[in-house]
Design a protein around this motif. Sequence first.
Motif, PDB file in Angstrom:
ATOM      1  N   LEU A   3      17.762  33.833  82.031  1.00 59.72           N
ATOM      2  CA  LEU A   3      19.151  34.629  82.249  1.00 59.72           C
ATOM      3  C   LEU A   3      19.768  35.661  81.264  1.00 59.72           C
ATOM      4  O   LEU A   3      19.697  35.293  80.130  1.00 59.72           O
ATOM      5  CB  LEU A   3      20.510  33.667  82.142  1.00 59.72           C
ATOM      6  N   ILE A   4      19.085  36.824  81.409  1.00 58.36           N
ATOM      7  CA  ILE A   4      19.198  38.079  80.059  1.00 58.36           C
ATOM      8  C   ILE A   4      20.582  38.754  81.138  1.00 58.36           C
ATOM      9  O   ILE A   4      21.048  39.761  81.955  1.00 58.36           O
ATOM     10  CB  ILE A   4      18.371  38.748  80.249  1.00 58.36           C
ATOM     11  N   ALA A   5      21.639  38.588  79.851  1.00 55.08           N
ATOM     12  CA  ALA A   5      22.355  40.069  79.908  1.00 55.08           C
ATOM     13  C   ALA A   5      22.729  41.150  79.095  1.00 55.08           C
ATOM     14  O   ALA A   5      21.834  40.717  77.357  1.00 55.08           O
ATOM     15  CB  ALA A   5      23.953  39.110  79.799  1.00 55.08           C
ATOM     16  N   ILE A  31      29.248  34.028  81.679  1.00 52.20           N
ATOM     17  CA  ILE A  31      27.783  34.620  82.463  1.00 52.20           C
ATOM     18  C   ILE A  31      26.812  33.739  81.805  1.00 52.20           C
ATOM     19  O   ILE A  31      26.215  32.874  82.554  1.00 52.20           O
ATOM     20  CB  ILE A  31      27.441  35.716  82.017  1.00 52.20           C
ATOM     21  N   GLY A  32      27.036  32.601  80.818  1.00 50.43           N
ATOM     22  CA  GLY A  32      25.905  31.786  80.032  1.00 50.43           C
ATOM     23  C   GLY A  32      24.660  32.331  80.285  1.00 50.43           C
ATOM     24  O   GLY A  32      23.729  31.790  81.093  1.00 50.43           O
ATOM     25  N   ALA A  33      24.892  33.483  79.777  1.00 50.57           N
ATOM     26  CA  ALA A  33      22.711  34.362  79.384  1.00 50.57           C
ATOM     27  C   ALA A  33      22.516  33.731  78.014  1.00 50.57           C
ATOM     28  O   ALA A  33      22.869  32.861  77.345  1.00 50.57           O
ATOM     29  CB  ALA A  33      23.214  35.771  79.447  1.00 50.57           C
ATOM     30  N   ASP A  34      20.443  33.448  78.414  1.00 49.21           N
ATOM     31  CA  ASP A  34      19.801  33.215  77.495  1.00 49.21           C
ATOM     32  C   ASP A  34      19.873  33.870  76.012  1.00 49.21           C
ATOM     33  O   ASP A  34      20.082  33.260  75.315  1.00 49.21           O
ATOM     34  CB  ASP A  34      18.567  32.536  78.419  1.00 49.21           C
ATOM     35  N   HIS A 219      33.207  48.682  79.209  1.00 55.77           N
ATOM     36  CA  HIS A 219      31.800  48.702  79.627  1.00 55.77           C
ATOM     37  C   HIS A 219      32.190  46.935  80.517  1.00 55.77           C
ATOM     38  O   HIS A 219      32.126  45.942  79.622  1.00 55.77           O
ATOM     39  CB  HIS A 219      31.177  48.479  78.884  1.00 55.77           C
ATOM     40  N   LEU A 220      31.560  46.971  81.693  1.00 55.15           N
ATOM     41  CA  LEU A 220      31.466  45.467  82.329  1.00 55.15           C
ATOM     42  C   LEU A 220      30.342  45.434  81.733  1.00 55.15           C
ATOM     43  O   LEU A 220      28.621  45.816  81.511  1.00 55.15           O
ATOM     44  CB  LEU A 220      31.197  45.845  83.991  1.00 55.15           C
ATOM     45  N   PRO A 221      29.700  43.744  81.777  1.00 51.91           N
ATOM     46  CA  PRO A 221      27.892  43.435  80.882  1.00 51.91           C
ATOM     47  C   PRO A 221      26.906  43.773  82.254  1.00 51.91           C
ATOM     48  O   PRO A 221      28.266  43.598  83.446  1.00 51.91           O
ATOM     49  CB  PRO A 221      28.080  42.043  80.759  1.00 51.91           C
ATOM     50  N   VAL A 222      26.030  44.266  82.034  1.00 51.18           N
ATOM     51  CA  VAL A 222      25.048  43.571  83.226  1.00 51.18           C
ATOM     52  C   VAL A 222      23.865  42.513  82.914  1.00 51.18           C
ATOM     53  O   VAL A 222      24.278  41.616  81.689  1.00 51.18           O
ATOM     54  CB  VAL A 222      24.251  44.932  83.493  1.00 51.18           C
ATOM     55  N   TRP A 223      23.261  41.992  84.227  1.00 54.50           N
ATOM     56  CA  TRP A 223      22.465  40.949  84.364  1.00 54.50           C
ATOM     57  C   TRP A 223      21.602  40.754  85.085  1.00 54.50           C
ATOM     58  O   TRP A 223      21.812  41.466  86.063  1.00 54.50           O
ATOM     59  CB  TRP A 223      23.576  39.854  84.137  1.00 54.50           C
ATOM     60  N   ALA A 224      20.321  39.987  84.581  1.00 53.70           N
ATOM     61  CA  ALA A 224      19.532  39.870  85.286  1.00 53.70           C
ATOM     62  C   ALA A 224      18.832  38.065  85.406  1.00 53.70           C
ATOM     63  O   ALA A 224      18.619  38.050  83.715  1.00 53.70           O
ATOM     64  CB  ALA A 224      18.301  41.286  85.281  1.00 53.70           C
TER      65      ALA A 224
END
Length: 229
Positions: A3-5, A31-34, A219-224
Amino acid sequence: MVLIASYNIRKAIAADRRRRPERIMEVLGEIGADVVILQEADRRFGERHSALPAHLLAEHGYQAVPYEMRHGSIGWHGNAVLIGPHVAIERQQPLHLPTLEPRGAVLADLVVPGGRLRVVGMHLDLSGLWRRRQARSILDDLQAQPYWLPTLLAGDLNEWSRGGCLRDFGLHHRPLALGPSFHARRPIGRLDRMFVSNGIIVEECGVHRSPLASIASDHLPVWARIRIE
């Protein structure tokens, strides 16, 4: 799965115009991104120290990729990369961009669950002409790397149009359909973008919306959520 943010944290200045880094970290906790790619991660004035204190990063399980370009900063011209406990740093490099004002980008080669990944974080110029020059400079730097890795590029591109630097990055990288992320309270602008190269499968992606995220930054965060082929 990784998970990338990507998040423009506005120097941790919240909607009440006060610096509240703990809110940024709470949003990242949601979010809990890596891997987290940050923009505007340094304070604006003085010695430009990090807007996120080291103890807060550690408390939330993050480590900043060490670019060591300026004492007290966690990145380069406000761009930074945070990694979680299941990610290792293989190599890092600051990228110098052509510009009339201070701008830069950062590159990190990482060992992530499932393979190796190159990430590039950026915050491009307000001028369309300079944005395109900066995009081409980043792409040239990628071509000049000593070896190829599956690559994810992310950041605040400041691009309101559907062309410009988006077209440059899109020549060899796939854009992700993330949605509007600016302004955080009523998002209409798709300024925060991600692109991926071959070798990356995108399982899902989007914009992180929550009551806290709507006030922690502009800004809001974006993630993938991605997988390395």
